[in-house]
Each structure stands twice: as structure tokens, then as C-alpha cells.
Design an enzyme around this catalytic site. Structure first.
Site, short mmCIF file in Angstrom:
data_model
loop_
_atom_site.label_atom_id
_atom_site.label_comp_id
_atom_site.label_asym_id
_atom_site.label_seq_id
_atom_site.Cartn_x
_atom_site.Cartn_y
_atom_site.Cartn_z
N CYS A 126 3.27 7.41 5.33
CA CYS A 126 2.23 6.62 6.00
C CYS A 126 2.16 5.19 5.47
O CYS A 126 2.14 4.22 6.23
CB CYS A 126 0.88 7.32 5.86
SG CYS A 126 0.63 8.10 4.30
N HIS A 234 -5.36 3.89 4.97
CA HIS A 234 -4.76 3.27 3.78
C HIS A 234 -4.81 1.75 3.91
O HIS A 234 -4.62 1.21 5.01
CB HIS A 234 -3.30 3.70 3.65
CG HIS A 234 -3.08 5.13 3.30
ND1 HIS A 234 -4.07 5.98 2.89
CD2 HIS A 234 -1.93 5.86 3.31
CE1 HIS A 234 -3.57 7.17 2.64
NE2 HIS A 234 -2.26 7.14 2.89
#
Ligand code: 2RA
Length: 329
Positions: A126, A234
Site C-alpha cells: 500500500c 497511510h
């Protein structure tokens, strides 16, 4: 299209099912797959309930596509079994990413490298996806020399156990620990396990995967990956040194023209990306773009994305969409 979702009861698996529905992916038959302990569980997809089946059963049903998010061991053992019956596997684990014969795909960057013979395709990590999506157009124009990245990663990247740990700590109750320390009101410089060189696997993913996706092993990358108690996505502070100089206006123009990237960059009105607003979205958000005044040809930026969507489920499904659109399955 007969589609298997392997790891259907996990956080990424659940988002995969949601994104498949949202994007009206041409699912004619859905196979929901999970570990033995979940076999028989009922999962809602569209207007129907599906029973979770075992990996053995799923292989025997010969799906055309299998979207995996079930851990590296399951991918290593079972992706070849699906491929052997003609299934195209798109895997979210790290198991196949650095395999020399496996392509590591961010569709907007390198989907054109895919062929009918690619039966196991790796979805990057990711934190890699959101960074390279932004850096790829800049690399094409200015040639990246070095990247220094610090990540601030959501607990959802660890999974349900971590979310539960934070909930327990916030409620003041003890429970199962996903991390070696409390995560509430804390920051852990420890994502995944440590390697012999003192870096974590998560940090080395950013190094190795970036070089593979941008097809350039001369790009120097160093990373620090930190876990923080947020849920929306994130965040990354990225410092990029180029071979050549740039103008900030040209960088902003390039990023504005990049599919899947949205600029949120106006400090006059406190506009910059934040995980609480990236949550649930498929775009990668960029802000705090500024020249690094400490050295030439170098820029700083802040990159945020929902790690479960563009960082995992959506990127996986976009790869599958590309395969269908280009008659590669
Ligand atoms: C993490 N990127 O955030 C890893 C795996 N999802 O923990």
C-alpha cells in the site's frame, strides 16, 4: 466473470467486495474464500448471500480471476494451484512481488507490460502504491536520483486485531495485542519484522518495490515506516532528489494531469491531505509541495491515500479491469 475473493472475511477482502460492487465489476459468479474456520460463514454481495468455501473447493470451481488478500503463505501455496487450472491471480501479499517472473503492477504506471501469460500478478504494498503513483510522472520528466520517505501508517494496515487493540486501549480495557506496545497515543517505528540490516520489511518494500515498478535499480531509496493510531489511510513525508532541476509550477501541473492523483496544496487556507478525508476514497492526495532549500534539484511533499482502497483493493480490481478491457483473460 467467475471471480474468487480469497481472504473474503479480512479487512482488505471486505473492501474488495465493496469495490467490486461500487465499480460494477462484471461478476457473474462469486466465490468467497477464507480459512477453514470461516467456511460456511455467510457473506452479502449485491442482493445475495454467499457461503464461504475452502481453498480446495475454490480451485475446483476454476474461477477466471482470483483476488487474493490472505497472507503470504497462502499466496505462495495456493496462487500456483489456481494458476494451474487457468485462473489469473492478483495477489495483495508480498509473496510474489519480488519474484523475477512476476509483474508488480500499478495500472496507471505499468499495466501495459501485462500479457495473457501473466497468471500470477502482484499488487504492490500500500505505501509503495501511493508513493510511486505520484513519483512516476516526476521520474519520467526529471529522473529521480534519491528518495527519502517516512511513512505514518494506519493500524488498518495491520488488520482487525490492531483495530481491536486500539479500541480496547481507548476504552481502558486489556486485550489481545497486535503490537509489542500500546498504540493509543503512541507511534511505533516498527511495521512488519526487522531485517538483518536494521530496517523493517515494510521499509525495504518501499526500497525494492519502487525500484522494480519504476524499472530502475539506480534509484536510491531509504525509508522509515511508523505505525500511528489512525484509521483513514497511510501518510508519507517524501523527499525526492532529481537528476535535473524543476519548477514547482511544472511539478504541480504534472501531478494535476496524473490520473488518480489529486492536489490538495494551499497553505494560505490550510489545505493539505489528511487520512480522515482520504478514508474511503480511491485517489492519492498530494500537498505540502515545496522545494528542499537544503540541496539542489530536491523537493518535499506529503502523500496520503486510503491504504485499504488504492493501497490494496481498488488497485487490485483496477488491474483486473485492465486485463478484461485488453482481452488478457
Ligand atoms: C501495513 N502495508 O500497513 C502493510 C500491510 N498491509 O501493515
Amino acid at each position: 466473470m467467475k471471480v474468487a475473493v480469497v481472504g473474503a472475511t479480512g479487512m482488505v477482502g471486505e473492501v474488495m467486495l465493496k469495490v467490486l460492487e461500487e465499480r460494477q465489476f462484471p461478476v457473474t459468479e462469486l466465490i468467497t474464500v477464507a480459512s477453514e474456520k470461516s467456511v460456511g460463514k455467510s457473506i452479502r454481495f449485491g442482493d445475495k448471500n454467499y457461503q464461504v468455501v475452502s481453498l480446495e473447493t475454490a480451485v475446483s470451481l476454476k474461477p477466471e480471476i482470483a483476488l487474493f488478500s490472505a497472507g503470504g503463505d497462502t499466496s505462495l501455496n495456493w496462487a500456483p494451484k489456481f494458476a494451474a487450472v487457468g485462473t489469473t491471480v492478483i495477489d495483495n501479499s508480498s509473496a510474489w512481488r519480488m519474484d523475477a517472473n512476476t509483474k508488480l503492477i500499478v495500472p496507471e504506471i505499468n499495466a501495459s507490460s501485462l500479457t495473457k501469460t501473466d497468471k500470477i500478478i502482484a499488487n504492490p504494498n500500500c505505501s509503495t502504491i501511493q508513493m510511486v503513483l505520484v513519483l512516476a510522472p516526476l521520474h519520467k520528466k526529471y529522473k529521480i536520483k534519491r528518495i527519502v520517505v517516512s511513512t505514518y501508517q494506519s493500524i488498518t494496515g495491520t488488520g482487525l486485531k490492531a483495530v481491536k487493540q486500539l479500541e480496547n486501549e481507548m476504552a481502558g480495557i486489556s486485550g489481545e495485542m497486535a503490537y509489542p506496545y500500546p498504540i493509543h497515543q503512541n507511534a511505533l517505528p516498527h511495521c512488519d519484522v526487522f531485517e538483518d540490516n536494521g530496517y523493517t520489511k515494510e521499509e525495504m518494500k518501499l526500497v525494492r518495490e519502487t525500484q522494480k515498478i519504476l524499472n530502475n535499480k539506480t534509484i536510491a531509496v531509504t525509508a522509515t515506516a511508523v505505525r500511528i493510531p489512525t484509521a483513514g489511510g497511510h501518510s508519507e513525508a517524501v523527499n525526492i532528489e532529481f537528476e535535473t532541476d524543476f519548477t514547482l509550477s511544472d511539478v504541480r501541473k504534472l501531478l494535476n494531469e496524473t490520473e488518480g492523483v489529486i492536489l490538495q496544496d494551499n497553505t494560505d487556507v490550510n489545505t493539505y491531505p489528511m487520512p480522515i478525508y482520504a478514508n474511503g476514497k480511491d485517489d492519492v492526495f498530494v500537498g505540502r509541495i515545496r522545494r528542499d532549500e537544503s540541496q539542489p534539484n530536491t523537493i518535499n511533499m506529503w502523500i496520503v491515500a486510503d491504504n485499504l482502497r488504492k493501497g490494496a483493493a481498488t488497485n487490485t480490481i483496477q488491474i483486473a479491469e485492465y486485463l478484461i478491457k485488453n482481452d488478457l483473460i
